[in-house]
Design an enzyme around this catalytic site. Structure first.
Site, PDB file in Angstrom:
ATOM      1  N   ARG A 126       0.840  -1.207   0.000  1.00 17.47           N
ATOM      2  CA  ARG A 126       0.000   0.000   0.000  1.00 17.47           C
ATOM      3  C   ARG A 126       0.871   1.251   0.000  1.00 17.47           C
ATOM      4  O   ARG A 126       2.021   1.211   0.437  1.00 17.47           O
ATOM      5  CB  ARG A 126      -0.861   0.047   1.260  1.00 17.47           C
ATOM      6  CG  ARG A 126      -1.817  -1.113   1.369  1.00 17.47           C
ATOM      7  CD  ARG A 126      -2.986  -0.775   2.246  1.00 17.47           C
ATOM      8  NE  ARG A 126      -2.624  -0.423   3.609  1.00 17.47           N
ATOM      9  CZ  ARG A 126      -3.185   0.576   4.292  1.00 17.47           C
ATOM     10  NH1 ARG A 126      -4.085   1.346   3.736  1.00 17.47           N
ATOM     11  NH2 ARG A 126      -2.823   0.813   5.542  1.00 17.47           N
ATOM     12  N   GLY A 143       3.290  17.214  17.928  1.00 18.27           N
ATOM     13  CA  GLY A 143       2.360  16.088  18.046  1.00 18.27           C
ATOM     14  C   GLY A 143       2.932  14.753  17.632  1.00 18.27           C
ATOM     15  O   GLY A 143       2.194  13.782  17.469  1.00 18.27           O
ATOM     16  N   TYR A 177       6.882   9.398  16.737  1.00 15.23           N
ATOM     17  CA  TYR A 177       7.244   9.180  15.327  1.00 15.23           C
ATOM     18  C   TYR A 177       8.571   9.868  14.995  1.00 15.23           C
ATOM     19  O   TYR A 177       9.439   9.292  14.327  1.00 15.23           O
ATOM     20  CB  TYR A 177       6.104   9.733  14.463  1.00 15.23           C
ATOM     21  CG  TYR A 177       6.187   9.448  12.993  1.00 15.23           C
ATOM     22  CD1 TYR A 177       5.660   8.276  12.451  1.00 15.23           C
ATOM     23  CD2 TYR A 177       6.760  10.371  12.117  1.00 15.23           C
ATOM     24  CE1 TYR A 177       5.711   8.038  11.086  1.00 15.23           C
ATOM     25  CE2 TYR A 177       6.810  10.137  10.755  1.00 15.23           C
ATOM     26  CZ  TYR A 177       6.276   8.969  10.242  1.00 15.23           C
ATOM     27  OH  TYR A 177       6.327   8.728   8.890  1.00 15.23           O
ATOM     28  N   PRO A 217      11.300  11.091   3.263  1.00 14.39           N
ATOM     29  CA  PRO A 217      10.209  11.718   2.508  1.00 14.39           C
ATOM     30  C   PRO A 217       9.614  12.884   3.294  1.00 14.39           C
ATOM     31  O   PRO A 217       9.601  12.877   4.532  1.00 14.39           O
ATOM     32  CB  PRO A 217       9.157  10.606   2.368  1.00 14.39           C
ATOM     33  CG  PRO A 217       9.837   9.340   2.762  1.00 14.39           C
ATOM     34  CD  PRO A 217      10.924   9.738   3.715  1.00 14.39           C
ATOM     35  N   TYR A 253       5.903  15.282   3.012  1.00 12.72           N
ATOM     36  CA  TYR A 253       4.484  14.911   3.059  1.00 12.72           C
ATOM     37  C   TYR A 253       4.054  14.384   1.684  1.00 12.72           C
ATOM     38  O   TYR A 253       4.084  15.095   0.694  1.00 12.72           O
ATOM     39  CB  TYR A 253       3.636  16.108   3.512  1.00 12.72           C
ATOM     40  CG  TYR A 253       3.714  16.283   5.010  1.00 12.72           C
ATOM     41  CD1 TYR A 253       4.885  16.770   5.603  1.00 12.72           C
ATOM     42  CD2 TYR A 253       2.667  15.909   5.837  1.00 12.72           C
ATOM     43  CE1 TYR A 253       4.987  16.886   6.989  1.00 12.72           C
ATOM     44  CE2 TYR A 253       2.756  16.036   7.222  1.00 12.72           C
ATOM     45  CZ  TYR A 253       3.918  16.515   7.783  1.00 12.72           C
ATOM     46  OH  TYR A 253       4.021  16.626   9.145  1.00 12.72           O
ATOM     47  N   ILE A 254       3.679  13.099   1.674  1.00 12.43           N
ATOM     48  CA  ILE A 254       3.354  12.390   0.434  1.00 12.43           C
ATOM     49  C   ILE A 254       1.858  12.070   0.446  1.00 12.43           C
ATOM     50  O   ILE A 254       1.280  11.800   1.513  1.00 12.43           O
ATOM     51  CB  ILE A 254       4.184  11.074   0.329  1.00 12.43           C
ATOM     52  CG1 ILE A 254       5.685  11.356   0.563  1.00 12.43           C
ATOM     53  CG2 ILE A 254       3.962  10.385  -1.020  1.00 12.43           C
ATOM     54  CD1 ILE A 254       6.328  12.342  -0.360  1.00 12.43           C
TER      55      ILE A 254
HETATM   56  N1  CAA Z   1       3.183  24.429  16.133  1.00 15.06           N
HETATM   57  C1  CAA Z   1       2.749  25.117  17.204  1.00 15.06           C
HETATM   58  N2  CAA Z   1       1.527  24.974  17.730  1.00 15.06           N
HETATM   59  C2  CAA Z   1       0.726  24.098  17.149  1.00 15.06           C
HETATM   60  C3  CAA Z   1       1.108  23.333  16.033  1.00 15.06           C
HETATM   61  C4  CAA Z   1       2.389  23.547  15.527  1.00 15.06           C
HETATM   62  N3  CAA Z   1       2.847  22.890  14.458  1.00 15.06           N
HETATM   63  N4  CAA Z   1       0.100  22.545  15.686  1.00 15.06           N
HETATM   64  C5  CAA Z   1      -0.912  22.782  16.544  1.00 15.06           C
HETATM   65  N5  CAA Z   1      -0.521  23.730  17.417  1.00 15.06           N
HETATM   66  C6  CAA Z   1      -1.296  24.297  18.502  1.00 15.06           C
HETATM   67  C7  CAA Z   1      -2.660  24.716  17.973  1.00 15.06           C
HETATM   68  O1  CAA Z   1      -2.580  26.014  17.417  1.00 15.06           O
HETATM   69  C8  CAA Z   1      -3.504  24.664  19.232  1.00 15.06           C
HETATM   70  O2  CAA Z   1      -3.246  25.803  20.015  1.00 15.06           O
HETATM   71  P1  CAA Z   1      -4.430  26.476  20.838  1.00 15.06           P
HETATM   72  O3  CAA Z   1      -4.934  25.400  21.766  1.00 15.06           O
HETATM   73  O4  CAA Z   1      -3.755  27.590  21.521  1.00 15.06           O
HETATM   74  O5  CAA Z   1      -5.427  26.890  19.809  1.00 15.06           O
HETATM   75  C9  CAA Z   1      -2.914  23.491  19.995  1.00 15.06           C
HETATM   76  O6  CAA Z   1      -1.592  23.305  19.472  1.00 15.06           O
HETATM   77  C10 CAA Z   1      -3.705  22.216  19.817  1.00 15.06           C
HETATM   78  O7  CAA Z   1      -3.768  21.923  18.407  1.00 15.06           O
HETATM   79  P2  CAA Z   1      -4.822  20.906  17.831  1.00 15.06           P
HETATM   80  O8  CAA Z   1      -6.188  21.450  17.963  1.00 15.06           O
HETATM   81  O9  CAA Z   1      -4.374  20.445  16.468  1.00 15.06           O
HETATM   82  O10 CAA Z   1      -4.639  19.741  18.930  1.00 15.06           O
HETATM   83  P3  CAA Z   1      -5.168  18.311  18.903  1.00 15.06           P
HETATM   84  O11 CAA Z   1      -4.823  17.721  20.217  1.00 15.06           O
HETATM   85  O12 CAA Z   1      -6.558  18.218  18.401  1.00 15.06           O
HETATM   86  O13 CAA Z   1      -4.263  17.620  17.780  1.00 15.06           O
HETATM   87  C11 CAA Z   1      -2.339  16.788  16.777  1.00 15.06           C
HETATM   88  C12 CAA Z   1      -2.885  17.589  17.937  1.00 15.06           C
HETATM   89  C13 CAA Z   1      -2.889  15.363  16.823  1.00 15.06           C
HETATM   90  C14 CAA Z   1      -0.835  16.734  16.930  1.00 15.06           C
HETATM   91  C15 CAA Z   1      -2.756  17.460  15.460  1.00 15.06           C
HETATM   92  O14 CAA Z   1      -2.331  18.798  15.463  1.00 15.06           O
HETATM   93  C16 CAA Z   1      -2.129  16.772  14.272  1.00 15.06           C
HETATM   94  O15 CAA Z   1      -2.575  15.743  13.818  1.00 15.06           O
HETATM   95  N6  CAA Z   1      -1.060  17.353  13.715  1.00 15.06           N
HETATM   96  C17 CAA Z   1      -0.384  16.826  12.548  1.00 15.06           C
HETATM   97  C18 CAA Z   1       0.787  16.022  12.953  1.00 15.06           C
HETATM   98  C19 CAA Z   1       1.487  15.588  11.693  1.00 15.06           C
HETATM   99  O16 CAA Z   1       1.979  16.381  10.915  1.00 15.06           O
HETATM  100  N7  CAA Z   1       1.557  14.281  11.477  1.00 15.06           N
HETATM  101  C20 CAA Z   1       2.173  13.815  10.290  1.00 15.06           C
HETATM  102  C21 CAA Z   1       1.468  12.559   9.873  1.00 15.06           C
HETATM  103  S1  CAA Z   1       2.066  12.026   8.280  1.00 15.06           S
HETATM  104  C22 CAA Z   1       3.593  11.491   8.567  1.00 15.06           C
HETATM  105  O17 CAA Z   1       4.058  11.402   9.662  1.00 15.06           O
HETATM  106  C23 CAA Z   1       4.370  11.059   7.350  1.00 15.06           C
HETATM  107  C24 CAA Z   1       5.653  11.751   7.291  1.00 15.06           C
HETATM  108  O18 CAA Z   1       6.685  11.112   7.478  1.00 15.06           O
HETATM  109  C25 CAA Z   1       5.728  13.181   6.915  1.00 15.06           C
END
Ligand code: CAA
Length: 240
Positions: A12, A143, A147, A177, A179-180
């Site tokens: 996948r 977050g 990872y 990589p 973001y894909i």
């Molecule tokens: N920098 C600073 N502050 C941030 C931030 C960041 N990058 N992202 C979110 N925040 C802050 C928000 O502004 C928010 O602040 P307030 O409460 O003051 O408004 C607070 O943090 C909470 O944010 P969320 O509402 O998003 O919090 P949540 O608990 O619902 O979710 C999370 C947190 C699960 C980490 C969510 O933000 C998320 O999924 N983020 C993406 C993480 C990501 O990029 N994962 C990559 C997956 S793909 C991958 O990993 C493949 C690869 O190799 C690239």
């Protein structure tokens, strides 16, 4: 005799594109998968690539799985450690299981696969190991302490094993990589993803086949002088 490769998480997403790219090079590919039998079956029917089920985070299962591949297809020359999971969440809300599952699969999987295959590559004097790291292992990501730590670990693992393999013709490299366009990235909340994409200089998500081309190069004979390196494929999001 042709070469044999195992691609973990190979049925996948990025893994599927890698399996296909290696197949195009005339390599016999075994695609490992952990969960979705139906998708794996459909993948085999579509591609002719055999799928093998085991959890790469499970040491004994990985040794047995790799042995089965070798019995069926021949000695394993190439391993692509692509299998990976996310359990995103801020530290405050991250459980020990969220931490441990990601370390066990993403980083432990690389160790388990290497234990199963590196010795044979060394004895035969040729091998390729490509580990899929991540931009988030290089730069960190809000977050993702689990990872980012696992992926960062993969980059260290790569450089250490590369030193052990070099004199035996076994190269060990990583791809990082960005973001894909895969199911994993689709699971990021849309508002968060929009902000991430806005920071990618090329202005879009990457495509799985763009990662697969990099893997294909690193697995080729032409890449015999490349070892211990990290190829960053991220649309310019992190220039490292
Ligand atoms: N920098 C600073 N502050 C941030 C931030 C960041 N990058 N992202 C979110 N925040 C802050 C928000 O502004 C928010 O602040 P307030 O409460 O003051 O408004 C607070 O943090 C909470 O944010 P969320 O509402 O998003 O919090 P949540 O608990 O619902 O979710 C999370 C947190 C699960 C980490 C969510 O933000 C998320 O999924 N983020 C993406 C993480 C990501 O990029 N994962 C990559 C997956 S793909 C991958 O990993 C493949 C690869 O190799 C690239």
């Amino acid at each position: 005799m042709g070469k044999v490769a195992i691609v973990t998480g190979g049925s996948r997403g990025i893994g599927e594109a890698i399996s296909l790219a290696l197949q195009e090079m005339g390599i016999t590919v075994a695609a490992n998968y952990a969960g979705n039998d139906e998708k794996a079956k459909a993948f085999t029917e579509r591609t002719g690539i055999a799928a093998y089920k085991w959890d790469v985070g499970d040491h004994e299962a990985t040794l047995a799985g790799c042995q089965k591949v070798a019995e069926d297809l021949g000695p394993v020359d190439i391993v692509v450690n692509n299998a990976g999971i996310t359990r995103d969440g801020v530290l405050q809300r991250m459980s020990f299981d969220d931490w441990n599952d990601v370390m066990r699969v993403n980083l432990g999987g690389c160790f388990n696969m290497a234990k199963a295959t590196f010795g044979g590559m060394r004895e035969r004097g040729w091998g390729r190991i490509v580990n899929i790291g991540s931009i988030n292992g290089q730069a960190g990501q809000y977050g993702q302490v689990n990872y980012a730590a696992a992926k960062s670990g993969i980059h260290g693992f790569t450089k250490a094993l590369a030193q052990e393999g070099a004199k035996y013709g076994v190269t060990v490299n990583a791809i990082a990589p960005g973001y894909i366009d895969t199911d994993m990235v689709a699971a990021v909340p849309p508002a968060v993803l929009e902000k991430i994409v806005a920071k990618i200089p090329v202005g879009r998500l990457g495509q799985a086949h763009e990662i697969a081309r990099g893997v294909a190069f690193l697995c080729s004979d032409d890449a015999g002088f490349v070892t211990g390196s990290t190829l960053s494929l991220n649309g310019g999001q992190h220039m490292y």
